[in-house]
Design an enzyme around this catalytic site. Sequence first.
Site, short mmCIF file in Angstrom:
data_model
loop_
_atom_site.label_atom_id
_atom_site.label_comp_id
_atom_site.label_asym_id
_atom_site.label_seq_id
_atom_site.Cartn_x
_atom_site.Cartn_y
_atom_site.Cartn_z
N GLY A 54 -3.48 3.34 8.14
CA GLY A 54 -2.83 2.04 8.29
C GLY A 54 -2.58 1.81 9.77
CB ALA A 55 -3.36 -1.09 11.92
CG ASP A 243 -7.05 -1.86 9.92
OD1 ASP A 243 -7.14 -2.38 8.79
OD2 ASP A 243 -6.58 -0.73 10.12
CG ASN A 253 -7.24 -5.60 5.86
OD1 ASN A 253 -6.55 -4.74 6.41
ND2 ASN A 253 -7.12 -5.87 4.58
O1 MRU Z 1 -8.56 2.90 6.43
P1 MRU Z 1 -7.09 2.58 6.32
O2 MRU Z 1 -6.49 3.04 5.03
O3 MRU Z 1 -6.33 3.04 7.54
O4 MRU Z 1 -7.05 1.00 6.31
C1 MRU Z 1 -5.81 0.35 6.22
C2 MRU Z 1 -5.95 -1.12 6.11
O5 MRU Z 1 -7.01 -1.67 6.09
C3 MRU Z 1 -4.66 -1.90 6.11
O6 MRU Z 1 -4.80 -3.09 5.37
C4 MRU Z 1 -4.30 -2.27 7.55
O7 MRU Z 1 -4.29 -1.14 8.38
C5 MRU Z 1 -2.98 -2.91 7.64
S1 MRU Z 1 -1.68 -1.74 7.38
C6 MRU Z 1 -0.19 -2.52 7.45
#
Ligand code: MRU
Length: 365
Positions: A54-55, A243, A253
């Site tokens: 998650g970003a 992201d 995203n």
């Molecule tokens: O690959 P990930 O699980 O890190 O991807 C996460 C996402 O795509 C989320 O939607 C994004 O980071 C927003 S988190 C608040």
Amino acid sequence: MKVNGVHYRSIWYDNELAKVRIIDQRWLPHDFRIVELETLNDFAVSIRDMWVRGAPLIGATAAYGIAISMENDASDDGLQNAYDVLMKTRPTAVNLRWSLDRVKMELSEIPYEKRAEEALKLAHYVAEEDVGINKRIGEFGLEIVKNIAATKPSGEPVRLLTHCNAGWPATVDWGTATSPMYHAHEAGIPIHVWVDETRPRNQGAMTAWELESHGISNTYITDNAGGHLMQHGMVDMVIVGTDRTTAQGDVCNKIGTYLKALAAHDNNIPFYVALPSPTIDWRITDGVNGIPIEERSEREVTHIQGRTTGDGIGEVKVTPEGVPSSNPAFDVTPNRLVTGLITERGISAASQEALAEMFPDMLEG
Ligand code: MRU
């Protein structure tokens, strides 16, 4: 947010142990494991291999990674090395660069002997700031949910569809896309959440888990079900995380988000993105051509992890031997498909002008 009634953040500093602790998300929702990160390598691996994800959480973890590495080597070379090692971990979420640039810039200006202490304070600051940002996103998002609720017969739930996990585990707390859900729930507005499974890694299972833990009504659906639900009037709004969002409001995203935006557009359903400002990349305008998309291992596509009948956690292979797979982890939704960006300062149109007006102090040089 709470797990079995106990409040947790996804990352925290344990003062007694003098160590950073995280929830190891590789095992969620099947097992709740807490681990300590002690070395620069631990931090890099935890981001790269998605123990944390998650970003916003990637950004906070990187800040703590620099802080811990300063305890061993606070020289300029040590700082640069920590920065380089962490920067290489995952390419798409811009919060990583944002956090590393910020911490490095501040530390470069102070003497070596003070760096470890200052870096830890900075990491705490980055984490606290994320919590505050997400809370405000929830407050602004709540207004959207309230407005939709006002158009419905009393007691009928507002039906939100979300993709991936932009929930509290993806941030330090609250989540971004889930924050309006928690706020609506607390305000007594009935909601129901359609949770996309989100292959290949099924982060939707984590979203369903966290919503369920808070008593929020939800249904887990396959990634292909959303368009059908929208055609049949069963979705009132889509809300997702991001992201990296460009200066003109193109949104990158989790893979599959773009298809949800297309289906929402075709069915006149509002498509909102919960956007903390550290996720804006002011250097890029055109998201489709400008944002680096992470390509992850084929194994995430060929295999699925889950709870086994024997009560363990195991993997099964779903593809035939020898068939190649491709695993782009993110996609870009162009701004024309985005109804609004819910930021910590309010709701912005997805356009260069509107974002610049909302964040005049953040525009690049
Ligand atoms: O690959 P990930 O699980 O890190 O991807 C996460 C996402 O795509 C989320 O939607 C994004 O980071 C927003 S988190 C608040």
